[in-house]
Design an enzyme around this catalytic site. Sequence first.
Site, PDB file in Angstrom:
ATOM      1  N   GLU A 157      41.844  -5.133  23.181  1.00 35.91           N
ATOM      2  CA  GLU A 157      40.834  -6.163  23.452  1.00 35.91           C
ATOM      3  C   GLU A 157      41.415  -7.352  24.211  1.00 35.91           C
ATOM      4  O   GLU A 157      40.692  -8.079  24.888  1.00 35.91           O
ATOM      5  CB  GLU A 157      40.219  -6.653  22.136  1.00 35.91           C
ATOM      6  CG  GLU A 157      39.299  -5.659  21.460  1.00 35.91           C
ATOM      7  CD  GLU A 157      37.988  -5.473  22.202  1.00 35.91           C
ATOM      8  OE1 GLU A 157      37.633  -6.357  23.023  1.00 35.91           O
ATOM      9  OE2 GLU A 157      37.322  -4.449  21.978  1.00 35.91           O
ATOM     10  N   THR A 204      40.367 -11.486  -9.675  1.00 32.90           N
ATOM     11  CA  THR A 204      40.157 -10.517  -8.595  1.00 32.90           C
ATOM     12  C   THR A 204      40.005 -11.146  -7.215  1.00 32.90           C
ATOM     13  O   THR A 204      40.167 -10.458  -6.210  1.00 32.90           O
ATOM     14  CB  THR A 204      38.918  -9.656  -8.879  1.00 32.90           C
ATOM     15  OG1 THR A 204      37.772 -10.506  -9.023  1.00 32.90           O
ATOM     16  CG2 THR A 204      39.108  -8.829 -10.143  1.00 32.90           C
ATOM     17  N   ASP A 205      39.712 -12.432  -7.127  1.00 34.42           N
ATOM     18  CA  ASP A 205      39.443 -13.037  -5.821  1.00 34.42           C
ATOM     19  C   ASP A 205      40.633 -12.953  -4.872  1.00 34.42           C
ATOM     20  O   ASP A 205      40.467 -12.736  -3.673  1.00 34.42           O
ATOM     21  CB  ASP A 205      39.003 -14.495  -5.976  1.00 34.42           C
ATOM     22  CG  ASP A 205      37.547 -14.609  -6.406  1.00 34.42           C
ATOM     23  OD1 ASP A 205      36.859 -13.576  -6.455  1.00 34.42           O
ATOM     24  OD2 ASP A 205      37.095 -15.737  -6.693  1.00 34.42           O
ATOM     25  N   LYS A 212      39.238  -6.274  -2.159  1.00 31.51           N
ATOM     26  CA  LYS A 212      37.984  -6.497  -2.877  1.00 31.51           C
ATOM     27  C   LYS A 212      36.840  -6.390  -1.874  1.00 31.51           C
ATOM     28  O   LYS A 212      36.710  -7.212  -0.972  1.00 31.51           O
ATOM     29  CB  LYS A 212      37.999  -7.871  -3.547  1.00 31.51           C
ATOM     30  CG  LYS A 212      36.802  -8.122  -4.465  1.00 31.51           C
ATOM     31  CD  LYS A 212      36.950  -9.457  -5.186  1.00 31.51           C
ATOM     32  CE  LYS A 212      35.781  -9.681  -6.147  1.00 31.51           C
ATOM     33  NZ  LYS A 212      35.928 -10.961  -6.893  1.00 31.51           N
ATOM     34  N   TYR A 241      30.275 -17.005 -16.033  1.00 33.49           N
ATOM     35  CA  TYR A 241      31.240 -17.155 -17.121  1.00 33.49           C
ATOM     36  C   TYR A 241      32.332 -18.123 -16.688  1.00 33.49           C
ATOM     37  O   TYR A 241      32.388 -18.538 -15.523  1.00 33.49           O
ATOM     38  CB  TYR A 241      31.873 -15.799 -17.471  1.00 33.49           C
ATOM     39  CG  TYR A 241      32.492 -15.120 -16.280  1.00 33.49           C
ATOM     40  CD1 TYR A 241      33.799 -15.374 -15.897  1.00 33.49           C
ATOM     41  CD2 TYR A 241      31.743 -14.229 -15.510  1.00 33.49           C
ATOM     42  CE1 TYR A 241      34.361 -14.777 -14.775  1.00 33.49           C
ATOM     43  CE2 TYR A 241      32.294 -13.620 -14.386  1.00 33.49           C
ATOM     44  CZ  TYR A 241      33.599 -13.903 -14.032  1.00 33.49           C
ATOM     45  OH  TYR A 241      34.139 -13.310 -12.923  1.00 33.49           O
ATOM     46  N   SER A 259      41.888 -17.158  -9.820  1.00 32.33           N
ATOM     47  CA  SER A 259      42.790 -16.767  -8.730  1.00 32.33           C
ATOM     48  C   SER A 259      42.451 -17.402  -7.388  1.00 32.33           C
ATOM     49  O   SER A 259      43.307 -17.442  -6.499  1.00 32.33           O
ATOM     50  CB  SER A 259      42.832 -15.243  -8.587  1.00 32.33           C
ATOM     51  OG  SER A 259      41.625 -14.731  -8.088  1.00 32.33           O
ATOM     52  N   THR A 302      39.182 -13.414 -14.410  1.00 34.01           N
ATOM     53  CA  THR A 302      38.037 -12.912 -15.170  1.00 34.01           C
ATOM     54  C   THR A 302      38.473 -12.080 -16.363  1.00 34.01           C
ATOM     55  O   THR A 302      37.812 -12.088 -17.404  1.00 34.01           O
ATOM     56  CB  THR A 302      37.130 -12.071 -14.255  1.00 34.01           C
ATOM     57  OG1 THR A 302      36.667 -12.894 -13.185  1.00 34.01           O
ATOM     58  CG2 THR A 302      35.929 -11.529 -15.013  1.00 34.01           C
TER      59      THR A 302
END
Length: 355
Positions: A312, A119-120, A192, A53, A86, A39
């Site tokens: 767990e 950013t992904d 993120k 975009y 990305s 981006t």
Amino acid sequence: MYFPSRIRAFAAGAALLAASAIAQAQQLPNVVILATGGTIAGAGASAANSATYAAAKVPVDKLIAGLPEISKVANVKGEQTFQIASESFTNDNLLVLARRVSALAKQSDVDGIVVTHGTDTLEETAYFLNLVVRTDKPIVVVGSMRPGTALSADGALNLFDAVNVAASKDAKGKGVLVTMNDEIQSGRDVAKAINIKTEAFKSQWGPLGMIVEGKNYWFRAPVKRHTTQSEFNIDEITALPQVDIAYGYGNVPASTVETIGKGAKAIIHAGTGNGSVADRVVPALQKLRADGVQVIRSSRVNTGGFVLRNAEQPDDKYDWVVAHDLNPQKARILAMVALSKPLSTADLQRVFWEY
């Protein structure tokens, strides 16, 4: 009319200014920007498009030219390593990028490195570099949530901050960093957390510091092993093994794990809560482990996941590993790096505690 004395004075003044500019440039740190797309290199149809975009359109030379302020911070050079969104990053991309970062870090005329990134998967790349690049020079990964064409675009300030941090002596030895939204984050911890706001990147342990008007303010330092303290080295890694992620959810069938685990060297189980595993999935994971696939329990909790061993599930009994506080995607990165070496389950668990 100019007289000879005035011409000589003018020429002398110009020469003095040029010499001063050269001297100033020689005193500034040298920072290389490796651009990969995303981006921060995106463009929208209009200034109102902040979420709609096309990513990876603007080349690195234009990013640098559009931010003349960085020339006062560092001598900056740019390289277009990739030009991709990305989410399309591959293991091969990670290897190519890390090798280039490592090579630059070894150069005496490079003081810091910035990687522009979508950013992904930015957090995954930052953590990978944190694990495999052996240097104490600042490496800063940066992106933006809005393209440069948008109103209130965040990319320019994020990039300025990234160059500023990469050029700073006080960033040395702190591992790979991420600068977003005026914050300095650890590449290991940050994730993120939201996809539409400029304050998208968060760490459950908080930022390392802040950047205000070009000045760094530090509040904590990373304690997990990284960069120069890492036992892993990109110069020794030729390929990354297949590691897949299986997502836990209500009514999840065992077939999900069985399908994903085929051909994998390890499987990250992104469980609910404390890395919980549905009863019908446990036998499928046990079979994968019996077949030689490492099973690593992580948590799908967005921020704040922390998986306790034997809490767990009886991890000792099943010969499973827990991902500690790493989210599933970062657990995958660490597992790939770790399993590029022959490690026992005990050693793999040690790696997850230490890194």
